[in-house]
Design a protein around this motif. Structure first.
Motif, short mmCIF file in Angstrom:
data_model
loop_
_atom_site.label_atom_id
_atom_site.label_comp_id
_atom_site.label_asym_id
_atom_site.label_seq_id
_atom_site.Cartn_x
_atom_site.Cartn_y
_atom_site.Cartn_z
N ILE A 35 15.08 1.51 50.12
CA ILE A 35 15.00 0.13 49.61
C ILE A 35 14.70 -0.85 50.73
O ILE A 35 13.88 -1.76 50.57
CB ILE A 35 16.30 -0.23 48.88
N ARG A 36 15.35 -0.66 51.88
CA ARG A 36 15.07 -1.54 53.03
C ARG A 36 13.61 -1.43 53.46
O ARG A 36 12.97 -2.44 53.80
CB ARG A 36 15.98 -1.18 54.20
N GLU A 37 13.06 -0.22 53.44
CA GLU A 37 11.67 -0.03 53.84
C GLU A 37 10.72 -0.71 52.87
O GLU A 37 9.72 -1.32 53.28
CB GLU A 37 11.34 1.46 53.92
N ALA A 38 11.04 -0.65 51.59
CA ALA A 38 10.20 -1.33 50.59
C ALA A 38 10.19 -2.83 50.85
O ALA A 38 9.13 -3.48 50.80
CB ALA A 38 10.72 -1.02 49.19
N LYS A 39 11.36 -3.38 51.14
CA LYS A 39 11.45 -4.82 51.42
C LYS A 39 10.70 -5.17 52.70
O LYS A 39 10.03 -6.20 52.78
CB LYS A 39 12.91 -5.23 51.50
N MET A 61 4.56 4.90 47.62
CA MET A 61 4.89 6.31 47.45
C MET A 61 4.81 7.03 48.78
O MET A 61 3.78 6.99 49.46
CB MET A 61 3.93 6.96 46.45
N LEU A 62 5.91 7.66 49.14
CA LEU A 62 5.95 8.55 50.30
C LEU A 62 6.99 9.63 50.02
O LEU A 62 7.82 9.48 49.13
CB LEU A 62 6.27 7.78 51.59
N HIS A 63 6.94 10.72 50.76
CA HIS A 63 7.78 11.85 50.39
C HIS A 63 9.26 11.54 50.55
O HIS A 63 10.08 11.86 49.69
CB HIS A 63 7.41 13.08 51.22
N GLY A 64 9.64 10.94 51.69
CA GLY A 64 11.04 10.58 51.89
C GLY A 64 11.66 11.15 53.15
O GLY A 64 12.73 10.70 53.56
N ASP A 65 11.01 12.12 53.78
CA ASP A 65 11.57 12.65 55.04
C ASP A 65 11.54 11.58 56.13
O ASP A 65 12.21 11.73 57.16
CB ASP A 65 10.84 13.91 55.50
N GLU A 66 10.79 10.51 55.88
CA GLU A 66 10.78 9.38 56.81
C GLU A 66 12.16 8.74 56.94
O GLU A 66 12.44 8.06 57.93
CB GLU A 66 9.78 8.32 56.34
N PHE A 67 13.03 8.96 55.97
CA PHE A 67 14.34 8.33 55.96
C PHE A 67 15.46 9.27 56.42
O PHE A 67 16.64 8.94 56.29
CB PHE A 67 14.66 7.80 54.56
N GLY A 74 16.50 9.91 59.28
CA GLY A 74 17.32 9.30 60.33
C GLY A 74 18.48 8.51 59.77
O GLY A 74 19.53 8.39 60.42
N ALA A 75 18.32 8.00 58.55
CA ALA A 75 19.39 7.21 57.94
C ALA A 75 20.59 8.07 57.57
O ALA A 75 21.72 7.58 57.48
CB ALA A 75 18.87 6.50 56.69
N ALA A 125 25.63 10.59 51.87
CA ALA A 125 24.34 10.77 52.53
C ALA A 125 23.20 10.34 51.62
O ALA A 125 22.23 9.70 52.07
CB ALA A 125 24.16 12.23 52.95
N ILE A 126 23.29 10.67 50.34
CA ILE A 126 22.27 10.26 49.38
C ILE A 126 22.21 8.75 49.27
O ILE A 126 21.13 8.15 49.23
CB ILE A 126 22.54 10.91 48.01
N LYS A 127 23.37 8.11 49.26
CA LYS A 127 23.43 6.64 49.19
C LYS A 127 22.77 6.02 50.42
O LYS A 127 22.01 5.04 50.30
CB LYS A 127 24.89 6.19 49.10
N ARG A 128 23.00 6.57 51.61
CA ARG A 128 22.37 6.04 52.82
C ARG A 128 20.85 6.21 52.76
O ARG A 128 20.09 5.33 53.18
CB ARG A 128 22.94 6.73 54.06
#
Length: 267
Positions: free
Chosen positions: A190-194, A119-125, A127-128, A181-184
């Motif tokens: 998902i990549r981060e989880a893996k 669990m994380l907020h999501g602003d980490e992504f 850049g994607a 943008a939402i798809k990216r």
């Protein structure tokens, strides 16, 4: 569900944005009054400190939401708070406990059917999504316009006796660049989880509730309480579901079949 209380193993809420005038606090209060859980996860942007710096806005309904969240902890619920970008100053309190609420920069939860969920907020992504400063500025202005439209559309609907409907979410789905943008964003999560070796990721941030189960990895975005009024829940059976919660039970029942429900891990 009117008049009854539904119990869940876990509830995920994010992007409540208390202190922001478009927060749908009344709907969330109703949700909190009609649900109980063993674990309550607040996945960022609970209080919108950005908005409050621009203009102080704190009606009684917003205080009632905060009080209701704290009451869950007093009743024995395990409440975990993962701050977001709009309440990022709270990230410095990682590991602290406030009135029974644990604050973490990120948190891993062992779900019943899906294994370890990060669990994380999501602003980490962010850049994607690959937006420059100009695009961010245009995006912010565009989002303010969406919420303005959403506000007045629903005032009109209320005037004619219709229930709440997220015009903002509907319009976003019609913009192809927003969908891309939402798809990216989802792909990056998902990549981060893996990369982390976990079984899934739970986040908010983009105000777009969704569930994907891809190559053995769960993506779960619990949405927001500004536009769509959504929460993610884990039933005691392990089933994970997205719920829409507005001002009529009829609307909830109508929307549920349209939401993705994943009931078990792939073999």
């Amino acid at each position: 569900m009117q008049g009854t209380t539904q119990h869940y193993r876990a509830i995920w809420l994010s992007d409540i944005h208390l202190g922001y005038r478009d927060c749908k606090a009344e709907f969330l209060l109703d949700f909190l009054a009609k649900t109980t859980c063993d674990n309550l996860f607040l996945v960022g942007d609970v209080v919108d400190l950005w908005a409050m710096k621009r203009q102080l806005f704190w009606p009684s309904s917003h205080q009632q939401v905060l009080d209701a969240l704290l009451e869950k902890s007093r009743q024995g619920c395990n409440v975990i708070y993962v701050p977001g970008n709009h309440d990022e100053s709270m990230r410095s309190y990682h590991g602290s406990v406030f009135q029974g609420v644990e604050c973490h920069r990120e948190y891993t939860y062992e779900s019943l059917a899906y294994g370890k969920l990060l669990m994380l907020h999501g602003d980490e992504f962010d850049g994607a999504v690959k937006c420059g400063r100009l695009h961010h500025w245009v995006g912010d202005k565009g989002y303010d316009l969406l919420l303005f439209i959403n506000r007045w559309v629903n005032r009109g609907r209320a005037w004619f006796g219709f229930s709440y409907w997220s015009a903002a979410a509907y319009l976003k789905k019609k913009v192809k660049k927003a969908e891309a943008a939402i798809k990216r964003f989802e792909d990056a999560a998902i990549r981060e989880a893996k990369r982390r070796g976990v079984d899934g990721v739970v986040c908010g941030h983009i105000h777009s509730a969704n569930m994907r189960y891809e190559d053995g990895t769960l993506y779960l975005n619990d949405g927001d309480w500004v536009e769509s009024c959504t929460a993610a829940v884990e039933h005691v059976s392990g089933e994970i579901e997205l719920l829409h919660w507005s001002n009529t039970q009829k609307q909830i029942d109508q929307l549920r079949p349209e939401l993705t429900v994943v009931t078990g891990r792939a073999a």
